[in-house]
Design a protein around this motif. Structure first.
Motif: not given
Length: 514
Positions: A308, A312, A315-316, A319, A367, A369-371, A373, A377
């Protein structure tokens, strides 16, 4: 009408000029922290633009951090002496000028010198924010002011990767240094117009604590350099690292003994006799390690395993950063209620951090990036709960005269703990990666099926080595999550034994927490 200059307490309301001055202080502190993390996130691109090798490039961060951490011990004393208003504006102006000069450096030694000076100038700013908040904010909204400081400690670092990605991908690498200029101009105007003007107190130099300065500054700088360069130079196998760590430790011991007895100290170690203050500092050190670890582990994994770029991975960070603008003041509002025990809020935040680590320890090489989130959070609620509870415990009931001492101890410990966290993650990461690589290679070498398939070809070995490296990184990341989880549980247990109940600052009948 502005409050009378020089008043330390008794501000029942917050006037518009002082509110604007406080916003300027907040921007100045945010400027310093964002500058630190953006240049760190963009370091690879900066090295490429300036044709600096990896080993030489690591010194750009190490020297900056050494000056930054060491300065925070002494900045409050100078801020009181030169006045908070003049000292902060001066530090911002120096930071801005050095930001302009860094991309113009003719050679590497000059760039090193500029980065050291910028670290020193930047280290002057965050301690001023706490002093001003404790001095000028009315008790009813004091926790909201501390939420502003918490914003710089949480949102500031989280903005490092997104801003670095913005400048590198869409503008120019020089903006990683120049970004301090517009924010610095706004903060200087706000501080100059809003904060009252105190008289200079240059007579304080007659009793200046020279022993504390000449032992404390090099002690902390040496320790930070030793920590940040330790993994690269193989720790105690390096003569240089041994000198840095041993020499820094000895000087620090002399500094602390001097601070205990000196009548004009930088640290008031006697404040550690208060249970809440001691608990706050201990928990702060652990919480900073957690925050650094929980931010670094996914970023390092995504870069090393999936290649990455900062854009990229941004966003992490966003968030977490954007919702914190809401959750921090909400947490302050909850803590400002008489019926709320901040120990429960702190325990809840640490529990969420432990949950994050538990989920992260189950990661696999699949895994992306989506994993992460869900894990990120959880930090939206966890970070404000932990940081705000610590700040409330450290500052509530603090006499005004002790504000600068609390600021010096709190900020220097926070930034030093970040250096310890970085060194720990790098050092343990290297050791665990070697361990897992050796285990995986031994397993493959003892597998007759793999050996019989003729993987000795160069191409096959290259692919196999890459797979082993990636799997070792995954296992190492999971190990780091487990260690961070253990630390969170330890801090959670500490909540049950050390701190005592306190009430919000606006409640005059609060008990002293000795």
């Amino acid at each position: 009408m502005r409050p009378k200059a020089g008043a330390a307490t008794g501000y029942a309301t917050l006037s518009l000029p002082v509110a604007i001055g406080l916003m300027g202080m907040l921007l100045a502190s945010l400027l310093a922290i964002v500058n630190e993390h953006v240049t760190a996130s963009a370091l690879v691109d900066i090295q490429g633009a300036l044709s600096i090798g990896h080993d030489d490039g690591t010194w750009l961060s190490a020297l900056f951090e050494a000056g930054n951490v060491a300065t925070m011990v002494f900045a409050p004393w100078f801020g009181i002496t030169f006045t908070l208003k003049r000292f902060t504006i001066g530090a911002v102006l120096v930071t801005m000028c050095l930001g302009v000069l860094c991309p113009l450096a003719p050679n590497l030694p000059v760039l090193y010198a500029l980065r050291i000076l910028q670290g020193i100038a930047g280290g002057c700013l965050p301690p001023m924010l706490i002093i001003v908040a404790l001095r000028y904010l009315p008790p009813k909204i004091k926790l909201y002011g501390l939420a502003g400081y918490a914003l710089t400690a949480t949102v500031g670092p989280a903005l490092g990767t997104p801003l670095a990605a913005l400048w590198i991908e869409y503008v120019n690498w020089r903006m990683t240094f120049l970004q301090v200029v517009p924010l610095g101009v706004v903060s200087c105007i706000a501080i100059h117009w809003g904060l009252p003007s105190d008289p200079l107190k240059l007579e304080r130099f007659r009793s200046f604590n020279w022993t504390g300065l000449v032992t404390g500054f090099p002690a902390i700088a040496m320790l930070v350099v030793g920590l940040l360069q330790g993994d690269r130079l193989d720790w105690l196998n390096s003569d240089f690292i041994r000198v840095m760590l041993l020499g820094g430790t000895l000087l620090l011991a002399v500094f602390l003994v001097n601070e205990w007895f000196h009548p004009h100290r930088f640290f008031m170690l006697q404040m550690l006799s208060r249970r809440n203050f001691t608990h706050g500092l201990l928990t702060l050190a652990g919480a900073v390690v957690l925050l650094v670890g929980l931010a670094a582990i996914p970023g390092h994994y995504l870069v090393e395993v999936h290649g990455y770029r900062p854009l990229q991975a941004a966003p992490l960070s966003l968030l977490v950063a954007i919702p914190l603008l809401v959750t921090l003041p909400l947490t302050a509002a909850v803590l400002n209620l008489r019926s709320v025990d901040r120990r429960w809020i702190l325990a809840g935040g640490l529990g969420l951090m432990a949950t994050t680590c538990l989920l992260g320890s189950c990661m696999t090489s699949a895994w992306i990036r989506d994993n992460f989130y869900l894990l990120q959070s959880l930090q939206i609620a966890a970070q404000p709960m932990v940081i705000m509870s610590i700040l409330m415990g450290v500052t509530t009931g603090l006499p005004p005269i002790e504000g600068p001492f609390a600021s010096a101890m709190f900020n220097s410990l926070k930034t030093f703990s970040a250096a310890v966290a970085t060194a720990f993650i790098e050092g343990m990461g290297t050791e665990r990666e070697r361990f897992h690589s050796n285990v995986l290679v031994d397993h493959l070498g003892n597998n007759p099926l793999i050996a019989s398939r003729g993987i000795g070809a160069a191409h096959g070995l290259g692919q196999l080595a890459q797979r082993v490296h990636e799997q070792a990184l995954v296992l190492t990341s999971a190990d780091l999550y487990r260690v961070m989880g253990g630390l969170a549980v330890a801090l959670l247990l500490l909540v049950t034994v050390l701190p005592v109940r306190i009430y919000p600052p606006w409640i005059a009948t609060q008990p002293h927490s000795h």
